[in-house]
Scaffold this motif. Structure first.
Motif, PDB file in Angstrom:
ATOM      1  N   ASP A   1       4.668   6.872  -9.469  1.00  0.00           N
ATOM      2  CA  ASP A   1       3.725   6.244  -9.816  1.00  0.00           C
ATOM      3  C   ASP A   1       3.104   5.868  -8.246  1.00  0.00           C
ATOM      4  OD1 ASP A   1       1.770   5.124 -11.512  1.00  0.00           O
ATOM      5  OD2 ASP A   1       2.718   2.976 -11.293  1.00  0.00           O
ATOM      6  N   MET A   2       3.681   5.968  -7.134  1.00  0.00           N
ATOM      7  CA  MET A   2       3.611   5.395  -5.904  1.00  0.00           C
ATOM      8  C   MET A   2       3.452   6.355  -5.065  1.00  0.00           C
ATOM      9  SD  MET A   2       6.356   2.250  -6.110  1.00  0.00           S
ATOM     10  CE  MET A   2       6.152   1.238  -7.481  1.00  0.00           C
TER      11      MET A   2
ATOM     12  N   ARG B   1       0.863  -1.270  -0.090  1.00  0.00           N
ATOM     13  CA  ARG B   1       0.066   0.022   0.094  1.00  0.00           C
ATOM     14  C   ARG B   1       0.879   1.248  -0.208  1.00  0.00           C
ATOM     15  NH1 ARG B   1      -2.433  -3.970   2.848  1.00  0.00           N
ATOM     16  NH2 ARG B   1      -4.529  -4.299   2.399  1.00  0.00           N
ATOM     17  N   THR B   2       0.994   1.872  -1.203  1.00  0.00           N
ATOM     18  CA  THR B   2       1.697   3.037  -1.436  1.00  0.00           C
ATOM     19  C   THR B   2       0.539   4.285  -1.146  1.00  0.00           C
ATOM     20  OG1 THR B   2       1.575   3.163  -3.595  1.00  0.00           O
ATOM     21  CG2 THR B   2       3.411   2.029  -2.761  1.00  0.00           C
TER      22      THR B   2
ATOM     23  N   ARG C   1      -0.194   6.045  -3.472  1.00  0.00           N
ATOM     24  CA  ARG C   1      -1.230   6.473  -4.641  1.00  0.00           C
ATOM     25  C   ARG C   1      -1.697   4.913  -5.191  1.00  0.00           C
ATOM     26  NH1 ARG C   1       1.222  10.301  -9.369  1.00  0.00           N
ATOM     27  NH2 ARG C   1      -0.745   9.869  -9.901  1.00  0.00           N
ATOM     28  N   ARG C   2      -0.988   3.922  -4.862  1.00  0.00           N
ATOM     29  CA  ARG C   2      -1.352   2.632  -5.261  1.00  0.00           C
ATOM     30  C   ARG C   2      -1.493   1.482  -4.487  1.00  0.00           C
ATOM     31  NH1 ARG C   2      -1.663   1.743 -10.804  1.00  0.00           N
ATOM     32  NH2 ARG C   2      -1.043   3.560 -12.227  1.00  0.00           N
ATOM     33  N   HIS C   3      -2.316   0.567  -4.608  1.00  0.00           N
ATOM     34  CA  HIS C   3      -2.224  -0.710  -4.012  1.00  0.00           C
ATOM     35  C   HIS C   3      -1.726  -1.977  -4.997  1.00  0.00           C
ATOM     36  CE1 HIS C   3      -4.710   0.091  -0.341  1.00  0.00           C
ATOM     37  NE2 HIS C   3      -5.058   1.217  -0.929  1.00  0.00           N
ATOM     38  N   ILE C   4      -0.374  -2.298  -4.497  1.00  0.00           N
ATOM     39  CA  ILE C   4       0.179  -3.312  -5.658  1.00  0.00           C
ATOM     40  C   ILE C   4       0.235  -4.550  -5.074  1.00  0.00           C
ATOM     41  CG2 ILE C   4       2.389  -3.517  -6.722  1.00  0.00           C
ATOM     42  CD1 ILE C   4       2.722  -0.479  -5.954  1.00  0.00           C
TER      43      ILE C   4
END
Length: 329
Positions: free
Chosen positions: A185-186, A92-93, A95-98
């Motif tokens: 991106d993160m 969990r960053t 900007r994104r959940h990866i």
């Protein structure tokens, strides 16, 4: 949300696994070969768990679930994704959940959490660098690392920057752009710029690593196939106390001058069996970019195998002719 608009996710599972999926309300009947049915069930369960965590499901996630399901050995044990700790399975960053999109990515994420030095080897588009940056960002956010250090050979192997216009940063930034892209991106842009200015995130060419000791850091070396053995040894020995290091590269895309040994190839041979070091190898099946990228990688690999096989075939043919000439008529 699980089945997709007009049941398109179920149709994708049917197409990829060769099964029949029939939904009745909130129940699903799957028929087909036993292994394919098990894979379809595992994929649907994984996607459902993703939705329960509040994450979206789209076609890329369906394809990822199918790759993960195929990787399960079918012996009743959890697949690689199931072996990840819940906090590691989804990064969990800001900007994104990866989440991992292939078995190799799951193994890679687990290795990055469990080992001090990890080598990610494989073709472009498999997420080697992206996932390493994602793990580094999450560790920075959680206070498990004080800073992130990102590096790569600036101009293939030579790092001859003097002929480029501008100051030092303007010279090297174009070659470090993929690392910046992953960061942006993160994390929000203002956060990236702030942490770059404070030194919490450092992006620098490989030549700038000499003489340093990197403590309490998550260190990433990208495009490592374009290092020499001396450069690689120099970089690996920068690892300081409470630090982790990820080294990524593609041994099929070495840009070093002909006859120069790759530092990545040398390190892979030298460090096998060393405690604390892990190697994760990706293949074209792990490419998570546009589907065409997978076909492109396979086409180039097939061509390269053909080029390597041709001299051996000619040698065998020549040898056979020589033996024939020696036989009496």
């Amino acid at each position: 949300m699980l089945f997709g608009e007009h049941d398109q996710h179920l149709a994708r599972i049917e197409q990829e696994l060769g099964v029949s999926v029939v939904s009745r309300g909130n129940q699903v009947a799957i028929s087909g070969p036993a292994a394919s049915v098990d894979a379809a069930r595992a994929a649907l369960n994984a996607l459902y768990q993703r939705l329960k965590r509040g994450l979206d499901v789209d076609r890329t996630e369906v394809d990822a679930a199918l790759r993960m399901a195929r990787a399960d050995d079918g012996n009743g044990e959890p697949g690689l994704f199931g072996q990840l700790n819940p906090e590691d399975a989804a990064l969990r960053t800001q900007r994104r959940h990866i989440t991992p999109r292939s078995a190799a990515q799951a193994a890679y994420m687990r290795a990055l959490h469990d080992h001090d030095l990890v080598f990610g080897l494989g073709p472009a588009g498999t997420g080697k660098t992206y996932l390493a940056v994602a793990v580094a960002v999450t560790m920075l956010m959680k206070g498990k690392a004080d800073r992130i250090v990102l590096s790569r050979p600036a101009v293939e192997a030579g790092e001859r920057l003097g002929f480029l216009p501008g100051d030092l940063r303007e010279k090297v930034d174009p070659y470090l752009r993929p690392l910046y892209d992953a960061l942006y991106d993160m994390m929000p842009a203002e956060q990236v710029m702030k942490r770059l200015s404070t030194g919490e995130i450092e992006v620098a060419p490989l030549a700038f690593m000499r003489g340093r000791t990197l403590t309490n850091a998550f260190v990433i070396l990208d495009e490592a196939q374009n290092t020499t053995p001396i450069q690689m040894k120099m970089f690996l020995t920068r690892l300081g106390e409470n630090s982790r290091m990820a080294v990524t590269g593609d041994l099929s895309q070495i840009d070093l001058p002909s006859g120069t040994r790759s530092g990545l190839h040398d390190a892979v041979e030298t460090l096998q069996g060393v405690t604390g070091v892990d190697f994760v190898r990706f293949t074209d099946a792990d490419v998570v970019r546009h589907p065409l990228v997978t076909r492109i990688v396979r086409a180039y690999d097939a061509r390269d195998r053909g080029e390597k096989a041709a001299p051996a075939a000619r040698q065998r043919a020549d040898g056979g002719a020589d033996r024939g000439d020696r036989q009496p008529s």
